[in-house]
Write an enzyme that holds these catalytic residues in place. Structure first.
Site, PDB file in Angstrom:
ATOM      1  N   LYS A 117      -3.087  -3.508   2.988  1.00  0.00           N
ATOM      2  CA  LYS A 117      -2.408  -2.202   3.401  1.00  0.00           C
ATOM      3  C   LYS A 117      -3.596  -1.193   3.801  1.00  0.00           C
ATOM      4  O   LYS A 117      -4.559  -1.226   3.263  1.00  0.00           O
ATOM      5  CB  LYS A 117      -2.120  -1.650   1.943  1.00  0.00           C
ATOM      6  CG  LYS A 117      -0.834  -2.351   1.205  1.00  0.00           C
ATOM      7  CD  LYS A 117      -0.305  -1.607  -0.092  1.00  0.00           C
ATOM      8  CE  LYS A 117       0.485  -2.319  -0.950  1.00  0.00           C
ATOM      9  NZ  LYS A 117       1.986  -2.667  -0.360  1.00  0.00           N
TER      10      LYS A 117
ATOM     11  N   GLY B  66       5.351  -0.301  -8.399  1.00  0.00           N
ATOM     12  CA  GLY B  66       4.416  -0.124  -9.452  1.00  0.00           C
ATOM     13  C   GLY B  66       5.500   0.610 -10.678  1.00  0.00           C
ATOM     14  O   GLY B  66       4.773   0.908 -11.719  1.00  0.00           O
TER      15      GLY B  66
ATOM     16  N   GLY C 160       9.569  -2.601  -7.027  1.00  0.00           N
ATOM     17  CA  GLY C 160      10.148  -2.731  -8.325  1.00  0.00           C
ATOM     18  C   GLY C 160      10.895  -3.984  -8.720  1.00  0.00           C
ATOM     19  O   GLY C 160      11.173  -4.120  -9.901  1.00  0.00           O
TER      20      GLY C 160
END
Lengths: 192, 298
Positions: B85, B157, B218
């Site tokens: 990332k 998260g 999620g």
């Protein structure tokens, strides 16, 4: 009745192979996604697509498909990860290959994604070169007596025929050129 | 094969790489041991990070690209592709990760944005990019900048799938609407959603995004993963959901099987049994606006 082609639909670029075969068949047969062991035996040809060979290998076993593929009497069309899985032997203990084609395969033979490339490859039986897309591609480091080399690049053998089976290190399903899918279908007719 | 006859980093190669990930699970890992567990469980790729998103949330402060040392160790540990990332708009972090040898770069809202106006000009890179999106306009702007893969953002998260569902529904619904429109209406829609008209037309023609579209943000259980596949995702990213669960190995295997058999409730029931606790979740309605990651980048 036309030929029946199945594309092993556990992981990878399944829909691209289905489209390429649909185009190559031109109405003279059908192509379907194969997800269950009992769907394999009735096929004339089985494509094992590109994807991640470690993942597909694991899912082949999870879905009880190893035996039906090993026992399959039709032709196998294996590309990239498919070529790794269809090989007799692989240089990596993480893969237990299916042993359909008499080759020894080296995974990720050209390096990582940034080393992935497109180039023209001469293929035995095609009049003009095939524009091939190699994505973290393998090579056949050794070709056994039962298999014939159809094409190579500097690094090694990238296209092989063995009876009704074909194994390709690159992705003929991505470029829009279906000549190799057509060649596979012709071999099915020859010996089938 | 002469070197000058080889072409690297073309759109076909970048999008082709993304296509090879279809039907797969991409797992967040923070070290070589986790990467090996992910590979063994059947992940198609791993996302190499310093911290998983739930821990980034807890830490606060500025979240940056991971230490290249960690990424290099993960690259050495596994044979599957390794992704990393970078901050939105941080061209140099992307150059560094390309040099380290990652196979795909995620220009991610999970990290603190480096540029609040522009994203990275992704066509300039050999390595392919994946970017987050909440709706069709955002997805097509990223593709126009050179993203080879889209992932719906969800809310990373949180272990709460509600935002992932919202974003997948939005993109799929917007594409279905396009298919019923005249050329003039599509042109007007392209202006409204601030997306290139050619890409809008392509979506209408294909009935899907022109690139692979994964779900993220999620997903915490096998059922969550299968839900996103049934909604039309090409595959899933699982961030904190695996290594913050009680039994990461079991959870990882179960999610891989759930994505493979997403339309078979009997298999989903079997793989969901006895997994132990999933990661602790957060109700997204309790987040302050500055804690909501999906608003980063537009």
């Amino acid at each position: 009745m036309g030929v029946r082609i199945g594309v092993l639909a556990l992981q990878g670029d399944v829909s691209e192979h289905i489209l390429a075969f649909r185009h190559a068949l031109d109405g003279k047969g059908e192509v379907c996604a194969v997800r269950r062991p009992e769907e394999i035996a009735d096929l004339d040809g089985l494509a094992i697509p590109g994807g991640e060979s470690t993942t597909i290998c694991r899912l082949v076993d999870k879905n009880a498909m190893r035996r039906p593929i090993e026992a399959f009497e039709g032709g196998i069309f294996a590309t990239c990860a498919g070529m790794v899985l269809a090989a007799r032997e692989v240089d990596d203990p993480r893969i237990a290959p299916l042993g359909c084609i008499d080759i020894i395969v080296e995974r990720n033979a050209f390096g990582r994604q940034r080393e992935s490339f497109e180039t023209d490859v001469h293929i035995a039986g095609l009049r003009t070169p095939f524009h091939a897309v190699f994505i973290r591609a393998p090579v056949a480091s050794r070709v056994g007596p039962k298999a014939t080399v159809l094409g190579s690049v500097d690094r090694g053998v990238v296209a092989v025929r063995s009876g009704r089976h074909m194994a390709l290190a690159f992705h003929p399903e991505l470029g829009g050129d279906t000549r190799l899918h057509c060649m596979f279908l012709e071999h099915l007719q020859d010996t089938g | 094969m002469k070197l000058e006859e080889l072409k690297f980093g073309t759109e076909l190669i970048k999008r082709g790489f993304a296509s090879m990930q279809k039907g797969g699970v991409i797992m967040d890992v923070v070290n070589a041991d986790q990467a090996r567990i992910a590979e063994e469980a059947g992940a198609v790729a791993v996302m190499a990070l310093e911290r998983v998103p739930a821990d980034i949330r807890k830490m606060g402060g500025v979240a940056r690209m991971a230490d290249p040392q960690i990424i290099a160790e993960i690259i050495d540990a596994v044979s599957i592709p390794v992704m990393g990332k970078v901050r939105i708009g941080h061209t140099v972090e992307a150059q560094v990760l390309e040099a380290v040898g990652v196979d795909m770069i995620d220009e991610s809202e999970v990290l603190t944005p480096a540029d609040e106006e522009y994203h990275i000009e992704k066509t300039k890179f050999t390595v392919p990019f994946v970017c987050g999106a909440r709706n069709l306009g955002e997805a097509l702007r990223r593709i126009d900048e050179g993203a080879a893969m889209i992932r719906t953002k969800g809310e990373a998260g949180t272990g709460n799938v509600v935002e992932a569902v919202r974003h997948m529904r939005a993109i799929m619904g917007e594409i279905r609407q396009l298919q019923g429109m005249s050329a003039q209406e599509r042109m007007d829609r392209a202006r409204t959603i601030e997306a290139p008209a050619a890409l809008v037309d392509e979506c209408a023609r294909m009935g899907r995004l022109p690139t692979v579209n994964f779900s993220a943000g999620g997903i915490a259980t096998p059922a969550d993963a299968a839900l996103m596949m049934q909604m039309g995702a090409d595959g899933v990213f699982v961030g904190s959901g695996i290594f913050l669960s009680r039994h990461p190995e079991r959870m990882a295997r179960a999610i891989v099987e759930a994505v493979n058999s997403y339309d078979d409730p009997a298999v989903l029931a079997r793989v969901s049994r006895g997994l132990g606790e999933a990661m602790p979740g957060i109700d997204v309605h309790t987040l302050r606006e500055d804690e909501v990651l999906q608003y980063r980048g537009r």
